[in-house]
Design an enzyme around this catalytic site. Structure first.
Site, PDB file in Angstrom:
ATOM      1  N   ASP A 308      69.215  71.676  46.381  1.00 28.37           N
ATOM      2  CA  ASP A 308      68.056  72.175  46.315  1.00 28.37           C
ATOM      3  C   ASP A 308      67.272  71.437  47.384  1.00 28.37           C
ATOM      4  OD1 ASP A 308      68.439  69.696  44.907  1.00 28.37           O
ATOM      5  OD2 ASP A 308      66.958  71.167  43.487  1.00 28.37           O
ATOM      6  N   CYS A 366      61.110  71.652  43.642  1.00 25.31           N
ATOM      7  CA  CYS A 366      62.292  72.741  42.950  1.00 25.31           C
ATOM      8  C   CYS A 366      61.709  72.679  42.001  1.00 25.31           C
ATOM      9  CB  CYS A 366      63.799  71.679  43.001  1.00 25.31           C
ATOM     10  SG  CYS A 366      63.850  71.915  44.617  1.00 25.31           S
TER      11      CYS A 366
END
Ligand SMILES: [Zn+2]
Length: 452
Positions: A308, A366
């Site tokens: 991510d 994130c």
């Protein structure tokens, strides 16, 4: 006639009459008088008698197995193992009609295997052209005579039987090998794969022999791990340094509430081994960096990028380009996902598309970005599907194509991508090591596509 109420006595007298032929009337009376056992003593009627005699005659005239074999031998051409090898070089196809347990002991590479009981049913699937020369073989060269005749009867015009069978082939020093076969448990577990000709037993073996590395046991890695494990990918490596957090459970389906606090690689191992004991899970409880990435990747056939952050995506890309490994990429952001497959030098690499990461102020972490919990399920399974296709060598991979998914609109789109001739990683003058490349984490926003 004296009426004797004692049926037994009448019965005995009338029976004697009946056994000599009797009359219809007396037969009837006797039958009624002594119905219990009379039928057993009834003589064979002439018609039945003749039928029995015919059957006995037929059996007497039936050829014995040996005689039948000799008859077939006279009509089927036999060739020895060396002649078979020569015919095969000229284009003949070897048809192995032995049973599975015999085939498990050894096979002639390239032979088509159809057990004798299925020969007539399946030969057309394997060999359509009836002019194709066929060499039928079994273990010792007897069953193949019957098999060859059956194929001739089906219209195959050039069929021979290999004298001496597989044993003769081996004894002649011709090439053979012990096949990698599935166990009976595996045949049951993967039966729905075995039914698809594009997968079949060979494909399942490829999956079992494959080594796939999942970078990240998070939103994308979780569904990918579960489905690849269920499909029977034999080795799943997992790189992740994190521990399972409660906030992961909204989307990271390989983990469970009772494993919160456990290292993610261990939690994933527990789930995968419970799902499929065929899978060997290799845990890499570490953060991927320049010092370890090449060593870790070297042992795998396909890398599935479920990270991510940009720094790791660039690192994965660069290592895959250097090692020439397929990189199955996925990324997610709120309601949108992307997936593509990078095969170095066949299509673009990640740096061809995104030469530079976005500026940090445009790349929220994130934790700030957020994601619909269901979104990574779709994207991770697209990545797993791409991975399985690469292993099986079937279908069209997403090479040079970026698949985008909008969960709110429920819309998939495809963007054609091309290589950047000046790509810093896969273009001319690309580095041959990772030593001088700088990797900085800038968050998890999807960067703008490069315009070529
Ligand atoms: Zn490139």
């Amino acid at each position: 006639m004296e009426l004797i109420p004692d049926g037994t006595r009448i019965g005995r007298a009338k029976r004697s009459l009946y056994e000599r032929g009797g009359t219809r009337r007396t037969q009837h009376r006797v039958a009624r008088d002594d119905v219990d056992d009379n039928w057993r003593r009834k003589p064979m009627r002439p018609k039945l008698d003749q039928e029995l005699k015919n059957i006995i005659d037929l059996e007497r005239n039936m050829p014995t197995y040996q005689e039948m074999l000799e008859q077939k031998r006279a009509s089927v051409r036999e060739v020895d193992a060396r002649e078979s090898a020569r015919l095969r070089e000229q284009g003949a196809i070897l048809v192995d009609i032995r049973e599975q347990d015999e085939v498990d002991q050894g096979i002639i590479p390239g032979a088509v295997h159809i057990p004798r009981g299925f020969l007539e049913m399946r030969i057309e699937e394997a060999v359509r052209d009836r002019d194709t020369p066929l060499i039928v073989y079994c273990a010792g060269g007897v069953r193949s005579i019957f098999g060859a005749e059956a194929l001739s009867d089906l219209g195959y015009r050039d069929v021979v039987s290999m004298a001496g069978g597989f044993g003769g082939w081996k004894a002649s020093g011709l090439p053979w090998r012990v096949p990698q076969t599935l166990t009976s448990d595996q045949r049951r577990r993967y039966s729905r794969h075995l039914l698809i000709p594009e997968v079949g037993e060979d494909g399942q073996r490829k999956l079992l022999d494959a080594k796939v590395l999942l970078v990240g046991a998070g939103g994308l890695g979780s569904p990918a791990a579960l489905y690849l494990a269920a499909a029977g990918v034999g080795t799943l490596g997992i790189v992740d340094a994190d521990i399972v957090d409660e906030s992961n459970l909204q989307r990271q389906v390989v983990h469970t509430t009772d494993r919160v606090g456990m290292p993610k690689v261990e939690s994933a191992r527990v789930a995968i081994e419970a799902l499929n004991p065929d899978v060997n899970v290799v845990k890499h409880e570490t953060r991927l960096d320049q010092s370890n990435v090449l060593d870790i990747f070297a042992g795998y056939d396909v890398i599935l990028d479920g990270t991510d952050n940009f720094a790791t995506r660039y690192l994965i890309n660069d290592a895959c380009v250097l090692l020439d490994k397929p990189n199955v990429h996925g990324s997610i952001f709120r309601f949108e996902g992307q997936a593509t497959t990078f095969i170095a030098h066949e299509g673009p690499c990640y740096r061809c598309l995104f030469p530079t990461p976005p500026p940090p102020e445009l790349a929220p972490s994130c934790a700030e970005a957020g994601v619909l919990g269901l979104l990574p399920g779709t994207v991770g399974i697209i990545q797993a599907t791409e991975t399985a296709k690469l292993i099986l060598g079937i279908g069209e991979p997403l090479v040079g194509r970026l698949l985008t998914y909008d969960a709110l609109e429920m819309e998939f789109r495809e963007l054609r991508l091309s290589r950047d001739p000046e790509c810093p990683m896969c273009g001319p003058g690309a580095p041959t090591s990772l030593d001088d490349i700088e990797y900085t984490d800038v968050g998890c926003l999807i960067p703008a596509l490069a315009v070529h």
